[in-house]
Write a protein that holds these residues in place. Structure first.
Motif, mmCIF file in Angstrom:
data_model
loop_
_atom_site.group_PDB
_atom_site.id
_atom_site.type_symbol
_atom_site.label_atom_id
_atom_site.label_comp_id
_atom_site.label_asym_id
_atom_site.label_seq_id
_atom_site.Cartn_x
_atom_site.Cartn_y
_atom_site.Cartn_z
ATOM 1 N N ASP A 191 0.827 -1.134 0.091
ATOM 2 C CA ASP A 191 0.029 -0.127 -0.170
ATOM 3 C C ASP A 191 0.818 1.332 -0.079
ATOM 4 O OD1 ASP A 191 -2.299 -1.281 -0.205
ATOM 5 O OD2 ASP A 191 -3.138 -0.783 1.810
ATOM 6 N N THR A 196 -1.341 4.116 -1.615
ATOM 7 C CA THR A 196 -2.798 4.230 -0.611
ATOM 8 C C THR A 196 -2.507 4.893 0.532
ATOM 9 O OG1 THR A 196 -3.224 1.883 -1.873
ATOM 10 C CG2 THR A 196 -4.437 2.699 0.425
ATOM 11 N N ILE A 197 -1.335 4.785 1.154
ATOM 12 C CA ILE A 197 -0.920 5.291 2.225
ATOM 13 C C ILE A 197 0.403 6.131 1.909
ATOM 14 C CG2 ILE A 197 0.459 3.553 3.201
ATOM 15 C CD1 ILE A 197 -2.066 5.354 5.339
#
Length: 321
Positions: A191, A196-197
């Protein structure tokens, strides 16, 4: 008079026999209990140390993996073993400190162990995705102060050393981040790579290959000194947070009551292991810091860490099950 001479002779023979027994140690293989599954960083580090210690002691140090209860099962077995130096264990930050603060109670306390020395630390790294707007920790701290509670920050598990180090940074730097818990670095890294992060704290070893590939940006190393594996990455302290220091440490421990002479031999073998250039280089490759030190230094370290993490948990009002 004859009875007195007999008593003196018996006492002398007992002392001689005890001294000979201490000098003879170890007379058979030593079991090293690693309280985690095979293949992880603690297991690999423990096996490397065990091999070198065995060479120094003249007897094999045989690894046994006893995973479960965040390390509590394995270290409980160490605490309950005969205090003869033939069973030792690797007690990490979780089993040495955190389980006793947060629960579940592991069935033993640090008073049931004698700490022999530091067996190496897993270095923790603050890191950002390549597309994140942060190039060092100062920038992240400044952004967090401007946007309290708005910046998500990933870690590899609630109550883990990484999670608590994140909380420690918040309290030390006066910032408020939003924690996002994953089930380990293996779940978190994809991620982070995919965007995503944006930011996370991970074991340095998990991030190093991606940093070298230019896919992740190291922000700061959490330990007190720069990592030999990432010498250009500044520490948290160097970026304006004085006194900050955190790592996922591994301590070599034996059951309380183990003779001092035996503890001394084990400590000497542990320190000899870290004199090995081969071992130090291997640790650096894995993002680990070499260990060593005296039993007294290690016991004092445990006291300091317990006080530090208890305050972090209380200040953050964490309820960790």
């Amino acid at each position: 008079m004859r009875n007195l001479l007999t008593l003196v002779l018996a006492s002398t023979l007992s002392l001689v026999a005890g001294g000979a027994q201490a000098q003879a140690y170890p007379e058979r293989p030593i079991s090293l209990i690693i309280p985690f599954a095979a293949g992880g960083s603690t297991d690999i580090a423990g096996r490397l140390v065990a091999e070198k210690m065995g060479q120094s002691l003249g007897q094999p140090v045989v690894v046994q993996n006893r995973a479960g209860a965040a390390g509590g099962i394995g270290m409980n077995a160490v605490a309950k073993a005969a205090p003869d130096g033939y069973t030792v264990g690797l007690s990490g930050v979780g089993t040495t400190v955190l389980l006793h603060i947060t629960g579940p109670k592991p069935g033993f306390t640090t008073k049931d162990l004698v700490f022999i020395g530091n067996a190496g630390n897993v270095e923790l790294l603050f890191v950002a995705g390549a597309k994140a707007p942060y190039k060092d920790l100062r920038q992240l701290i400044a952004a967090a102060k401007a946007q309290p509670g708005k910046i998500p920050f990933a870690h590899g598990g609630t109550g883990s050393p990484a999670h608590l180090t994140m909380e420690y940074l918040e309290s030390s730097a006066g910032i408020d981040l939003t924690p996002v818990a994953y089930k380990g670095d293996g779940a978190l890294i994809p991620d982070l790579l995919g965007g995503t992060i944006d930011v996370a704290i991970v074991a340095a070893a998990s991030a190093i290959p991606h940093i070298k590939a230019g896919k992740l940006t190291p922000l700061a190393i959490a330990s007190a000194r720069r990592s030999p594996a990432l010498p250009d990455v500044p520490t948290v302290q160097e970026q304006g947070v004085p006194g900050f220091e955190s790592s996922a440490f591994n301590l070599l421990a034996a059951p309380a009551g183990t003779p001092e002479s035996v503890v001394s031999k084990l400590n000497a073998a542990l320190n000899d292991a870290f004199k090995s250039k081969e071992l130090r280089e291997r640790f650096t490759e894995m993002g680990l810091a070499a260990g060593g030190g005296t039993p007294k230094e290690t016991a004092e370290f445990v006291e300091r860490e317990t006080a530090k993490w208890r305050k972090v948990i209380q200040d953050a009002k964490l309820a960790i099950e």
